[in-house]
Write a protein that holds these residues in place. Sequence first.
Motif, PDB file in Angstrom:
ATOM      1  N   LEU A  63       0.800  -1.223   0.000  1.00  0.00           N
ATOM      2  CA  LEU A  63       0.000   0.000   0.000  1.00  0.00           C
ATOM      3  C   LEU A  63       0.833   1.274   0.000  1.00  0.00           C
ATOM      4  O   LEU A  63       0.537   2.211  -0.736  1.00  0.00           O
ATOM      5  N   ASP A  64       1.875   1.342   0.841  1.00  0.00           N
ATOM      6  CA  ASP A  64       2.573   2.613   1.043  1.00  0.00           C
ATOM      7  C   ASP A  64       3.226   3.143  -0.228  1.00  0.00           C
ATOM      8  O   ASP A  64       3.095   4.328  -0.535  1.00  0.00           O
ATOM      9  N   VAL A  65       3.900   2.304  -0.993  1.00  0.00           N
ATOM     10  CA  VAL A  65       4.560   2.795  -2.206  1.00  0.00           C
ATOM     11  C   VAL A  65       3.581   2.941  -3.365  1.00  0.00           C
ATOM     12  O   VAL A  65       3.940   3.474  -4.413  1.00  0.00           O
ATOM     13  N   SER A  66       2.349   2.476  -3.175  1.00  0.00           N
ATOM     14  CA  SER A  66       1.340   2.529  -4.226  1.00  0.00           C
ATOM     15  C   SER A  66       0.366   3.691  -4.064  1.00  0.00           C
ATOM     16  O   SER A  66      -0.510   3.876  -4.902  1.00  0.00           O
ATOM     17  N   GLY A  67       0.497   4.450  -2.975  1.00  0.00           N
ATOM     18  CA  GLY A  67      -0.433   5.550  -2.746  1.00  0.00           C
ATOM     19  C   GLY A  67      -1.845   5.073  -2.465  1.00  0.00           C
ATOM     20  O   GLY A  67      -2.815   5.684  -2.896  1.00  0.00           O
ATOM     21  N   LEU A  68      -1.950   3.977  -1.721  1.00  0.00           N
ATOM     22  CA  LEU A  68      -3.263   3.435  -1.385  1.00  0.00           C
ATOM     23  C   LEU A  68      -3.502   3.481   0.120  1.00  0.00           C
ATOM     24  O   LEU A  68      -2.609   3.194   0.912  1.00  0.00           O
ATOM     25  N   LEU A  69      -4.698   3.830   0.478  1.00  0.00           N
ATOM     26  CA  LEU A  69      -5.177   3.759   1.851  1.00  0.00           C
ATOM     27  C   LEU A  69      -6.371   2.817   1.820  1.00  0.00           C
ATOM     28  O   LEU A  69      -7.221   2.934   0.931  1.00  0.00           O
ATOM     29  N   VAL A  70      -6.427   1.892   2.766  1.00  0.00           N
ATOM     30  CA  VAL A  70      -7.522   0.932   2.815  1.00  0.00           C
ATOM     31  C   VAL A  70      -8.221   1.025   4.157  1.00  0.00           C
ATOM     32  O   VAL A  70      -7.570   1.011   5.205  1.00  0.00           O
ATOM     33  N   VAL A  71      -9.526   1.153   4.111  1.00  0.00           N
ATOM     34  CA  VAL A  71     -10.339   1.035   5.316  1.00  0.00           C
ATOM     35  C   VAL A  71     -10.773  -0.426   5.367  1.00  0.00           C
ATOM     36  O   VAL A  71     -11.470  -0.919   4.477  1.00  0.00           O
ATOM     37  N   ASP A  72     -10.291  -1.120   6.402  1.00  0.00           N
ATOM     38  CA  ASP A  72     -10.502  -2.554   6.566  1.00  0.00           C
ATOM     39  C   ASP A  72     -11.632  -2.755   7.572  1.00  0.00           C
ATOM     40  O   ASP A  72     -11.498  -2.401   8.741  1.00  0.00           O
ATOM     41  N   VAL A  73     -12.726  -3.290   7.095  1.00  0.00           N
ATOM     42  CA  VAL A  73     -13.914  -3.511   7.925  1.00  0.00           C
ATOM     43  C   VAL A  73     -14.000  -5.007   8.202  1.00  0.00           C
ATOM     44  O   VAL A  73     -14.270  -5.806   7.299  1.00  0.00           O
ATOM     45  N   ASP A  74     -13.720  -5.382   9.452  1.00  0.00           N
ATOM     46  CA  ASP A  74     -13.645  -6.796   9.831  1.00  0.00           C
ATOM     47  C   ASP A  74     -14.924  -7.285  10.473  1.00  0.00           C
ATOM     48  O   ASP A  74     -15.667  -6.522  11.092  1.00  0.00           O
TER      49      ASP A  74
END
Length: 148
Positions: A63-74
Amino acid sequence: MRQSAVLERALQLASDGIAVFPFTPDSKVPLKNSRGYLDATTDQQTIAGWFEHVLRANLGMRLDVSGLLVVDVDRHGKTDGVQTLKQLKDQGKQLPAATYIEQTPNNGLHYFFRYNTALPIKRKIGLYPGIDVLADFVLIAPSVVNGG
């Protein structure tokens, strides 16, 4: 997911600027003698080589080098992040729906967001019950883990 489909997905993600790397088949474990997420790349030839030599490999995304933020809903045990999302919505707090969303093997959700500037956060585990925010993490791309 068929191996050709995994390779196709890996190459598509890479062409979209998302750094990927292989996991051992049917797992979230990096390949033996690899550096795991540190090997993540968008280089098409490198990716094609990995999936040519490791049949049934799973696909990781950095994620970090890809410019992605993920909201993880468990949804684990008594904690239901989907219920938390509903409660937050009732309070006027809601995630934008105009983004890529995938269902996880445990009926959770991953909301993906792109960003172009440095983020002041890396990850926030337990932001709300069953909800984490991940930006300096790796995720397994749609694939198979433990048969599911």
